[in-house]
Write a protein that holds these residues in place. Structure first.
Motif, PDB file in Angstrom:
ATOM      1  N   ALA A 128       0.826  -1.206   0.000  1.00  0.00           N
ATOM      2  CA  ALA A 128       0.000   0.000   0.000  1.00  0.00           C
ATOM      3  C   ALA A 128       0.864   1.261   0.000  1.00  0.00           C
ATOM      4  CB  ALA A 128      -0.922  -0.003   1.219  1.00  0.00           C
ATOM      5  N   ILE A 161       0.579   4.342  -2.768  1.00  0.00           N
ATOM      6  CA  ILE A 161       0.191   5.697  -2.366  1.00  0.00           C
ATOM      7  C   ILE A 161       1.325   6.699  -2.582  1.00  0.00           C
ATOM      8  CG2 ILE A 161      -0.538   7.125  -0.408  1.00  0.00           C
ATOM      9  CD1 ILE A 161      -1.980   4.654   0.698  1.00  0.00           C
ATOM     10  N   PRO A 203      -3.045   5.742  -6.017  1.00  0.00           N
ATOM     11  CA  PRO A 203      -3.680   5.999  -4.709  1.00  0.00           C
ATOM     12  C   PRO A 203      -4.951   5.188  -4.486  1.00  0.00           C
ATOM     13  CG  PRO A 203      -4.007   7.849  -6.216  1.00  0.00           C
ATOM     14  CD  PRO A 203      -3.032   6.937  -6.874  1.00  0.00           C
ATOM     15  N   GLY A 261      -5.405   2.752  -1.381  1.00  0.00           N
ATOM     16  CA  GLY A 261      -6.488   2.870  -0.415  1.00  0.00           C
ATOM     17  C   GLY A 261      -7.240   1.570  -0.225  1.00  0.00           C
ATOM     18  N   SER A 268      -7.410  -0.494   3.254  1.00  0.00           N
ATOM     19  CA  SER A 268      -8.702  -0.709   3.911  1.00  0.00           C
ATOM     20  C   SER A 268      -9.003  -2.185   4.137  1.00  0.00           C
ATOM     21  CB  SER A 268      -9.813  -0.072   3.076  1.00  0.00           C
ATOM     22  OG  SER A 268      -9.879  -0.680   1.789  1.00  0.00           O
TER      23      SER A 268
END
Length: 398
Positions: A196, A200, A232, A236, A240
């Motif tokens: 992640a 990002i 991104p 995300g 999550s």
């Protein structure tokens, strides 16, 4: 006649006095010889020891060299008296004790693998359906007692005490097994966070020559082109999904906790307002902090291997594998296939294969849970991994 008898008595007394003096002289001579022999041997021993210590090699020598040094002292002892033999025999015995301490750890390791190999072969002759089903509901009352050391032989403070003849305590083997079979698999979630982060904050991906390149590119020493790209949205989604297990985990665990608290203190926890003031806020915190809970519970299980805590650790690991690892595997495959214009990064590969392996692991754990899987030794568990692992691997991969 009377004079003759007196003369005989005087002669006998003189002979006895002379004999007594002779005996005393012999005893003192023997003692002087013993002391001299003792001083000689002790000086020889000190000389040998000083030579070894002065060179700094006494503890650094191998077992053969140390044995040769002790045999030299033993040869001098044989030529001495019996009392001195006993002193040097003690020295040889102490040296043998040092050697046995060095070899005990190797022997304990061999015993551990021999024991687990036997457990593995014994488990091969069993069937999962023949094992008795047990309750998997967590007993929070018993879990609280597990933290008390008084009268609890399985407490980690009591396991830290080495028994006679042991090189390592029981706690040491508990920590090693916990790290290998619990902490490392459950902490594979770190790979998802690293992936992640790349999505990002951007990462340089190797591009194919036939595909168009972006502006921020560079050439590598191997002649390939790397371009800095940001994703991104994928980042995300990846981030999550690490919290999605918390929803299912908090629902199940707080249902059991609520039932327990209502039985223990019904006058407090059966009130309706406790549902909104206690259980729901605590469940929300549990959902958000699930990754932290996973790490803390797994870390504690490395030294607390008692029944209820290991059951809790197994359940939280199953929740992580069934939900996070499952969805992460599908998401990472989707990202790799849709972004076919670039080579996947190292962490993308690790995240895909790590999620797949942990998904297989959690399915095997859930299969063994109500058959006493959290009580099994490493050797027993390895057999069921070998038996069901390939089947679950093919099933989850395709």
């Amino acid at each position: 006649m009377a004079g003759t008898e007196k003369e005989n008595d005087l002669i006998k007394s003189d002979a006895e006095d002379h004999q007594t003096d002779t005996v005393e002289e012999e005893i003192s001579s023997v003692r002087e010889n013993e002391n001299a022999g003792t001083d000689y041997i002790e000086a020889s021993k000190d000389e040998e020891t000083d030579d070894m210590h002065s060179s700094g090699e006494w503890r650094k020598q191998g077992l053969v060299q140390q044995s040769i040094g002790m045999l030299r002292v033993q040869e001098e002892v044989v030529e001495s008296d019996n009392g001195i033999k006993f002193v040097n025999h003690e020295a040889i015995q102490l040296d043998n004790e040092d050697i046995s301490e060095d070899t005990k750890s190797c022997e304990d390791t061999k015993k551990f693998f021999a024991r687990e190999w036997k457990a593995f072969k014994d488990e091969m002759g069993t069937k999962l359906s023949d094992k008795k089903e047990i309750s998997t509901v967590i007993n929070f009352g018993e879990m609280g007692k597990e933290w008390k050391s008084e009268g609890n032989d399985k407490h980690w403070s009591n396991q830290a005490i080495k028994k006679e003849g042991e090189t390592c305590s029981t706690l040491f083997s508990t920590i090693i097994i916990g790290i290998l079979f619990t902490l490392i698999p459950n902490c594979a979630i770190v790979l998802d966070y690293m992936t992640a982060k790349e999505y990002i904050f951007g990462n340089y991906y190797t591009k194919y020559e036939t595909d168009p390149h972006s502006f921020d590119c560079r050439n590598t020493s191997s002649g390939q082109t790397e371009c800095l790209e940001y994703d991104p949205i994928y980042g995300g989604l990846t981030l999550s999904l690490t919290f999605i297990s918390g929803f299912f985990w908090s629902f199940g665990i707080f249902l059991q906790l609520g039932t327990y608290l209502r039985k223990v203190q019904p006058e407090v926890f059966q009130r309706k307002r406790m549902l909104f003031l206690f259980f729901l806020p605590l469940a929300l915190i549990s959902m958000i902090s699930f990754p932290l809970q996973l790490f803390v519970v797994s870390l504690i299980s490395c030294f607390n291997d008692q029944d209820q805590w290991i059951l809790l650790t197994t359940k939280i690991g199953i929740a992580e594998g069934m939900f996070n690892a499952h969805f992460q595997y599908m998401l990472q495959l989707f990202i790799i296939f849709t972004r076919a214009d670039r080579h996947p990064s190292l962490f993308q590969y690790l995240s895909v294969f790590g999620s797949l392996l942990f998904l297989v692991w959690s399915r095997i754990e859930s299969l063994l849970l109500d058959r006493g899987g959290h009580h099994m030794s490493p050797g027993q568990k390895v057999w069921w991994i070998c038996k069901y692992g390939p089947c679950f691997l093919i099933n989850c991969a395709f």
